[in-house]
Motif scaffolding. Structure first.
Motif, PDB file in Angstrom:
ATOM      1  N   MET A   1       0.818  -1.209   0.000  1.00  0.00           N
ATOM      2  CA  MET A   1       0.000   0.000   0.000  1.00  0.00           C
ATOM      3  C   MET A   1       0.856   1.265   0.000  1.00  0.00           C
ATOM      4  O   MET A   1       0.349   2.365  -0.011  1.00  0.00           O
ATOM      5  N   VAL A   2       2.161   1.095   0.094  1.00  0.00           N
ATOM      6  CA  VAL A   2       3.054   2.260   0.067  1.00  0.00           C
ATOM      7  C   VAL A   2       3.437   2.529  -1.379  1.00  0.00           C
ATOM      8  O   VAL A   2       4.075   1.698  -2.022  1.00  0.00           O
ATOM      9  N   TRP A   3       3.027   3.668  -1.886  1.00  0.00           N
ATOM     10  CA  TRP A   3       3.246   3.988  -3.297  1.00  0.00           C
ATOM     11  C   TRP A   3       4.310   5.055  -3.431  1.00  0.00           C
ATOM     12  O   TRP A   3       4.283   6.055  -2.725  1.00  0.00           O
ATOM     13  N   GLU A   4       5.219   4.845  -4.341  1.00  0.00           N
ATOM     14  CA  GLU A   4       6.268   5.829  -4.597  1.00  0.00           C
ATOM     15  C   GLU A   4       5.891   6.672  -5.817  1.00  0.00           C
ATOM     16  O   GLU A   4       4.879   6.432  -6.460  1.00  0.00           O
ATOM     17  N   LYS A   5       6.752   7.640  -6.116  1.00  0.00           N
ATOM     18  CA  LYS A   5       6.425   8.562  -7.210  1.00  0.00           C
ATOM     19  C   LYS A   5       6.196   7.816  -8.521  1.00  0.00           C
ATOM     20  O   LYS A   5       5.284   8.135  -9.284  1.00  0.00           O
ATOM     21  N   GLU A   6       6.995   6.793  -8.783  1.00  0.00           N
ATOM     22  CA  GLU A   6       6.870   6.044 -10.032  1.00  0.00           C
ATOM     23  C   GLU A   6       5.477   5.424 -10.154  1.00  0.00           C
ATOM     24  O   GLU A   6       4.943   5.268 -11.254  1.00  0.00           O
ATOM     25  N   ASP A   7       4.899   5.053  -9.018  1.00  0.00           N
ATOM     26  CA  ASP A   7       3.570   4.426  -9.037  1.00  0.00           C
ATOM     27  C   ASP A   7       2.474   5.474  -9.168  1.00  0.00           C
ATOM     28  O   ASP A   7       1.394   5.205  -9.676  1.00  0.00           O
ATOM     29  N   LEU A   8       2.756   6.668  -8.690  1.00  0.00           N
ATOM     30  CA  LEU A   8       1.714   7.691  -8.603  1.00  0.00           C
ATOM     31  C   LEU A   8       1.619   8.529  -9.874  1.00  0.00           C
ATOM     32  O   LEU A   8       0.554   9.012 -10.231  1.00  0.00           O
ATOM     33  N   LEU A   9       2.752   8.692 -10.534  1.00  0.00           N
ATOM     34  CA  LEU A   9       2.803   9.628 -11.649  1.00  0.00           C
ATOM     35  C   LEU A   9       2.094   9.059 -12.879  1.00  0.00           C
ATOM     36  O   LEU A   9       2.400   7.962 -13.324  1.00  0.00           O
TER      37      LEU A   9
END
Lengths: 906, 315, 179
Positions: C129-137
């Motif tokens: 459930m922890v999303w980094e920038k690569e997942d969010l962008l």
């Protein structure tokens, strides 16, 4: 006490102040820009308008600028009056017409005085739809970023930089709404106090470039009250940490010490804390092999040493670390980690401290002295914040004039206009031209022997003896003038210290001060400067004859089996050959330090120590003021505070150590009063280091493990490593970052002061350890040693604000401003030796090479040597011979800022 | 089938507990329908296996006894409520030939068991050593003691009309006319008191979730909580059965269905009615409940008894 | 007396009847996995980071979303490109803490952070459930198609010099004294 009525409420005020200052003193919210507590009023921004009424019957009233109106007895004003409110709103609307849409990408955002004032004035919608004026920015060096579009032309920057700090290279240019604050051309800001622009500018024109590289908003920084370890002044700072990195250092108000300002070494010199070169694990080394040790094992190793151990303390380590080492090795085996000469000077200074005839003034007190004699000290580079205070001391003449002309002191422009170039006397006797010469009434640049001679003459003159022996006419006149200025001053000040490496100069200073005292019957202010943050604290812990030479002697003789070196690089303290021989004489050398040094390279065991922001500790500044510096953040490596390595209990708590130190060392009796009591906190709640807006708590470590760890507990202090607890809203003893509702910028400090420029509410300004004076001593017998002056040049030590301090020299930002080692020569000597500016020169008898720097004002026959990080000053003989050498300039001396360079460029 | 035979006892026990368990599902479905939603429909056909899922959950949950609780009474409390409610079913006549005992003091037995039930709630609350539990048990004690009074009095009309405490006799006495007609007021009072006795909504003041967490069973979990939970549903079934027996002619009905089915149908209607009550009526305040009982229901039930007695004497 | 009966009996009976009638009303329930609900465009679901119309990251790492977040589940670090653009070095959202309140979107001055109608984010492992920038962008502009912060802001970046932003005059010549 005068009384004024603000919106129907009566307040007691000081009628010497203006209305704005008094309103703020009483906690009222009144917006302002151009006024600054330390710089008075000029009435430039028109933001602090209030309605003033003639008497109780006056219903119309008139708008006045509160910063330009005295708080006369019986004044009736209204802040809430509709017309005044509207005026303020319109003024800020005009100020904002050109302000760019930058807040999200502005380093000031979140601690911006302009944001606060805009909100306070009620301007929230932009009606002006015409074009915005724009500017091009300048490169202002490695410390300060420039973004001129954001400027609202309050003139605070130039008023601070030029008028207050004496800078010459920042000015207001152009006219009307084109007005531009910058340098005449791009380049590094020269002032040593340029960093304060960041805090003085009410918006984001001048921002902290170092901070911007690893930026966080103010509310995201974990902060705690700390003390600067850059020099012996002990300025109060607030370091801020985020994601395990120290991000920035800002000023922390202390009414007695640094007030509102820091020097650039203190502000930008913290970078070494984040350095990749920091020691991280205990290491056993030898024969080119390195073996990592378990931390507990290493601790046991130190505790179980058998045979005779000697300990070498450090002036840059805290009292607790030095005390812990002293306890471990015993009083008789504890040596000061400073050269024999420095140690002798420290002991002399300590003796003078205790002399009833003298008072060592605080920075605040220095500002109020109206005649100053500086003897042999390069104050700007040794104790920079005091140089800024000395610069203010010369303005006492202007204040005097203003008083006689009936002009209030806060009328800044008027007072300056009245005084013009009239200044209080400041005589500077130094080895080389100092950065204060522009405000000095008399300057003498000479070698130590000459300075001693002149100083003795002044002392003799003041004592009413004949002083003319061996002096020429001009010198006699100078002596007479300086003696006259000092003796006629209300509060004269003598500044001396150890940095010229001359005991005689200190004694001469003492003689002058004593003569002055005998003449006037007063206790004379005598500022004795020391080189490092805890020089005085170390001196208080060490026996008189236990200097480094003695320690090295013991080591070399083989009498000591082990030697523990505490946060110290011996190769900066004694001659290389002596240190080499000493290290060869002991079985094991244990070094505790933050960074690898030449000494740690030779150690058998190296233990990593925490840096100033990673532990709680006390330091004693030049005036004997012990101050407590809290831990800001944790070090996640195996590094421990030095006292944890040295105390038997590996979980030793600092407070207990401080108490023990207060009990067992008589000089430290008062130090325990620095510790706040957890029981005095509300319901025993701790004080949070994180602001109430601290963000990202549940995400910052989520990439490591989504299950959040327990909040770290600080067993050492009353502070907590979290947002939990009760913030120090009114208790300033534990006040890190100040904040008050509606006041997000550093201007919120006024909410914590009992009056503007006064003490902080419930402030602890530190504890003066040397309050108990002994009987006043007698004059020193000073004889300038007349060594034959024909062989080579007399070596005089030179200092640089950026580079002379061991630790800050590792900060990347400071490195950009550092120069290589250089040799300051007079043009005559240079010509004689055939040396050119910027050329390399070898020092005969050593391997050292340095760059020649030809300065107009150096006395022929002397050479001021700045050793930088390359030269061990103790390897140099008292007189040196130079020979031309190949060009070695790496950094060179580019960017060297001295006032009397013969050639600007090379 | 024979009254009191082992088979009968087993069947009754199984059926009653089974029905109580099924009520978990029935109640949630019905509440759903009345609230314009569907209720649990995911586990098995129509969500029927929700019960199984819930059972598995409740059996496998950690059975936690708080360290500060009084162990003995803490464990005893849920056992009491299960026991007394199940015992009450012993005297219920489900059909002419279905029942456990044929007692001539049936009504008194049921009332006695209900009184013992109050101890369960009180013990549970007291032994928990929790302020909410204590509040809940205090409320429960007051409420149950109060409502038992006019529960008993409201039944006296029925007893007077049938001339017997024997529930079978009472059913037989209704061959001509269900007692709900002559004893309508008694029926209403018994209905209300029945809800209060089983502390179902709207009279769930002892366990009012929004006010005092869960009242006396705040500290209970796992199967001990499950016993309170099932005990409450058993109480619901019991009260419905009693209403059927006392006022609606028990098993009697047209002959195209067997008597036990009539009994089940009638009881089912009341069970649904109780669930409707929960869906519709908000919870009164504690003081309202008490004053309503003592100042309104008690006089009314006495009046009812007086009038009934007078009419019987006149006849 | 009548009032009491009205309050205690009649109104309760009426209520009972009214509630009972709901038995015959169709349920509003949408049987979610079998039947996909219509999600409104401004539904506050999964958080994304959008790009400006030129395809550059919109986020300027101002930290306002992080400070607005009531559960503190956003962490980021500012970095700067050579031309002066601010961007997040990392941008992390801990969705296991996120309450989908949308405050971050409201706080965002550049329309970078947006909530989308996607709500199907369940995971078997909390760490996922922890999303980094690569997942969010994402590669689009999200709900706001035309906005480009740097065309409005005064900061100079590559391709946009001082004085070229919206409503800006050419940079002043400081050495001119003309009005």
């Amino acid at each position: 006490m005068a009384k004024i009525i603000v919106d129907g409420v009566e307040y007691e005020v000081d009628s010497d102040n203006n209305l704005l200052q008094e309103c703020l003193s009483h906690g009222l919210d009144l917006p302002y820009f151009c006024w600054h507590p330390c710089m008075g009023s000029v009435g430039a921004c028109r933001q602090c308008a209030v309605k003033q009424y003639k008497d109780a019957d006056d219903e119309k009233g008139m708008l006045v600028m509160s910063c330009m109106t005295p708080a006369t007895d019986g004044a009736i004003i209204s802040i809430k009056d509709q017309q005044a409110v509207q005026m303020r709103e319109r003024v800020i609307e005009s100020l904002m017409t050109n302000h760019p849409h930058d807040c999200p990408v502005c380093e000031e955002g979140g601690e911006c005085h302009l944001q606060d004032m805009t909100l306070m004035s009620g301007h929230n919608y932009r009606r002006y739809d015409k074009k915005k004026r724009t500017h091009r920015n300048q490169y202002l060096g490695p410390f300060i970023s420039h973004e001129m579009n954001r400027c609202i032309a309050c003139y605070r920057c130039v008023r601070y930089y030029d008028d207050y700090a004496g800078g010459t290279d920042l000015a207001a240019m152009a006219s009307h709404n084109h007005v531009y604050f910058g340098r005449h051309q791009e380049g590094t800001l020269e002032s040593e106090f340029s960093g304060n622009l960041v805090e003085v500018c009410p918006t984001g024109v001048f921002t902290d470039k170092v901070f911007s590289q690893r930026y966080s908003r103010k509310w995201d920084l974990q902060a705690a009250p700390s003390v600067c370890t850059g020099c012996a002044v002990g300025c109060n700072t607030t370091p801020g940490e985020r994601y395990g990195e120290l991000r920035r250092v800002v000023n922390r108000y202390n009414s007695e010490v640094n007030g509102y300002f820091l020097c650039d070494r203190g502000r930008f010199g913290f970078g070494y804390v984040n350095s990749a070169e920091r020691l991280k694990v205990p290491v056993r080394q030898g024969d080119g092999q390195q073996e990592e040790l378990d931390a507990n094992e290493a601790h046991q190793l130190v505790q179980r040493l058998d045979g005779k151990i000697i300990g070498i303390g450090s002036p840059r380590a805290s009292n607790e670390s030095n005390f812990a080492l002293r306890n471990l090795v015993g009083d008789d085996n504890f040596y000061a980690g400073v050269s024999a000469k420095q140690h002798a000077a420290n002991q002399l200074i300590l003796e003078l401290h205790r002399d009833a005839a003298f008072h060592v003034p605080s920075v605040r007190e220095i500002e109020s002295c109206d005649a100053v004699l500086v003897l042999g000290e390069d104050v700007t580079n040794v104790a920079p914040r005091i140089a800024l205070a000395l610069r203010q001391s010369v303005r006492n003449k202007a204040k005097e004039l203003a008083e006689s002309a009936n002009i209030p002191q806060w009328q800044d422009a008027a007072v300056r206009e009245l005084a013009q170039e009239d200044r209080s006397p400041l005589a500077i006797f130094s080895n080389y031209a100092s950065r204060l010469d522009d405000v000095a009434s008399d300057t003498v640049v000479a070698g130590n022997q000459k300075l001693v001679k002149l100083g003795s003459a002044i002392a003799a003159e003041l004592a009413g003896e004949s002083a003319s022996a061996g002096l020429d006419e001009a010198e006699r006149e100078l002596i007479g003038r300086v003696a006259q200025q000092l003796s006629s001053a209300r509060r004269p000040l003598i500044v001396a210290g150890s940095s010229a490496r001359s005991m005689e100069l200190i004694k001469v200073g003492a003689n002058i001060a004593r003569a002055l005292g005998k003449r006037s019957g007063n206790v004379i202010d005598f500022a004795l400067l020391l080189p490092e943050v805890n020089s005085l604290g170390l001196s208080l812990l060490v026996q008189k004859d236990k200097d480094l030479s003695a320690a090295l002697g013991v080591m070399e003789s083989g009498a000591a089996k082990h030697c523990i070196v505490l946060e110290n690089d011996l190769y900066r303290r004694a001659a290389t050959s002596e240190v080499d021989a000493a290290i060869a004489g002991v079985d094991s050398l244990i070094v505790i330090d933050q960074l690898a040094t030449p000494t740690s390279a030779k150690a058998d065991i190296v233990l990593p120590a925490t840096a100033f922001s990673e532990h709680e500790a006390t330091y004693v500044n030049y005036e004997g003021r012990a101050q407590l510096s809290y831990q800001v953040h944790r070090n996640h490596s195996a590094a421990r505070p030095a006292w944890r390595w040295l105390c038997e209990n590996p979980a030793q708590q600092v407070e207990e150590l401080v108490d023990r130190c207060a009990e067992s060392v008589s000089a430290f009796k008062g130090i325990a009063s620095l510790l706040p009591d957890l029981n005095s906190m509300i319901a025993g709640m701790r004080v949070p280091r994180q602001s109430h807006r601290y963000s990202g708590r549940t995400a910052m470590k989520a990439h490591v493990n989504v299950h959040e760890p327990k909040q770290a507990v600080d067993s050492d202090s009353v502070m907590s490593f979290s947002m939990e607890g009760i913030p120090a809203s009114k208790d300033a003893t534990v006040l890190g970052a100040s904040w008050a509702p509606g006041w997000n910028s550093n201007q919120s400090i006024s909410k914590f002061q009992d009056e503007i420029n006064g003490k902080l509410k419930q402030e602890h300004c530190g504890e003066l350890l040397l309050k108990d004076k002994q009987a006043s001593g007698d004059f020193f017998n000073v004889t300038a040693d007349q060594s034959d002056a024909n062989n080579g040049l007399e070596v005089l030590p030179a200092y640089q604000i950026f580079g002379s301090d061991e630790l800050s020299a590792h900060a990347p930002a400071i490195r950009e401003r550092m120069t290589d080692a250089y040799l300051s020569l007079s043009p005559q000597d240079a010509e004689q030796l055939g040396l050119k500016h910027g050329q390399g020169a070898g020092i005969a008898g050593t391997d050292y090479v340095a760059i020649v720097c030809i300065r107009e004002k150096i006395q022929p026959g002397t050479v001021a040597v700045y050793c930088g990080t390359e030269i061990n000053p103790h390897d140099l003989p008292e007189r040196i011979v130079l020979n031309a050498n190949a060009d070695i300039a790496e950094r060179g001396i580019r960017g060297l800022i001295v006032s009397d360079l013969l050639e600007e460029s090379y | 089938m024979e009254i009191g035979s082992g088979l009968t006892i087993g069947l009754i026990l199984g059926t009653v507990i089974g029905v109580a368990a099924m009520l978990i599902w029935v109640e949630r479905r019905l509440l759903g329908l009345w609230q314009e939603r569907l209720g649990p429909n995911r586990v098995g056909p129509l969500g029927l296996f929700q019960v199984v899922a819930d059972m598995i959950k409740i059996f496998t949950k950690e059975d936690w006894t708080p360290p500060f609780a009084d162990k003995f009474s803490f464990v005893l409390a849920p056992a009491i409520i299960m026991t007394v409610v199940l015992l009450s079913f012993a005297v219920i006549p489900f059909a002419p030939n279905i029942g456990i005992v044929d007692s001539n003091i049936g009504i008194l037995f049921v009332l006695a068991m209900a009184s013992i039930g109050a101890y369960s709630v009180m013990l549970g609350g007291l032994s928990s050593d929790n302020k909410y539990a204590l509040l809940g048990s205090l409320r429960a004690a007051a409420q149950m003691v109060s409502y038992e009074v006019f529960m008993g009095i409201s039944l006296l009309g029925v007893v007077a009309l049938s001339g017997s405490f024997d529930l079978r006799e009472i059913v037989h006495a209704q061959e001509d006319m269900w007692f709900v007609v002559p004893q309508f007021i008694g029926f209403v009072i018994f209905l209300i008191a029945g809800v209060a006795e089983s502390h179902r909504l709207p009279f769930d003041i002892p366990e009012a979730e929004q006010e005092i967490c869960a009242g006396y069973h705040t500290e209970y979990s796992g199967m001990k909580f499950g016993m309170f939970f099932v005990g409450e549903y058993l109480g619901l079934v019991l009260v419905s059965s009693l209403i059927t027996v006392l006022f609606f002619g028990g098993w009697m009905g047209p002959a195209f269905l067997p008597p036990v089915v009539w009994f089940a149908l009638k009881s089912g209607v009341f069970i649904c009615f109780f669930i409707l009550l929960r869906a519709a009526i908000p919870r009164p305040r504690y003081d309202q409940l008490m004053s309503y009982g003592w100042l309104f229901l008690l006089p009314l039930s006495l009046l009812n008894l007086l009038v009934t007695g007078a009419l019987i004497l006149m006849n | 007396m009548f009032k009491l009966i009205q309050d205690t009996l009649i109104s309760q009976v009426v209520t009972l009847w009214n509630v009972f009638r709901h038995l015959f009303v169709k349920a509003d329930t949408v049987e979610y996995p079998d039947q996909q609900p219509y999600m409104f465009p401004r539904w506050r679901g999964r958080i994304i980071l959008s790009r400006d119309p030129d395809g550059e990251e919109r986020c300027v790492a101002c930290n306002l979303c992080a400070v607005a977040c009531p559960v503190d589940c956003i962490a980021l670090q500012k970095a700067e490109t050579d031309d002066g653009r601010w961007y997040p070095e990392f941008f992390r959202i801990n969705f296991s803490r996120c309450i989908m309140c949308g405050f971050c979107e409201e706080a965002c001055p550049t329309h970078a952070i947006q909530l989308t109608p996607d709500f199907e984010m369940a995971e078997y492992k909390r760490q996922d459930m922890v999303w980094e920038k690569e997942d969010l962008l994402i590669s689009g502009t999200g709900k706001y198609h035309d906005y480009n912060f740097y065309r409005v802001a005064g900061l100079a970046i590559a391709g946009k010099d001082k004085g070229e932003a919206l409503n800006e005059d050419k940079p002043v010549d400081v050495r001119s004294l003309l009005p």
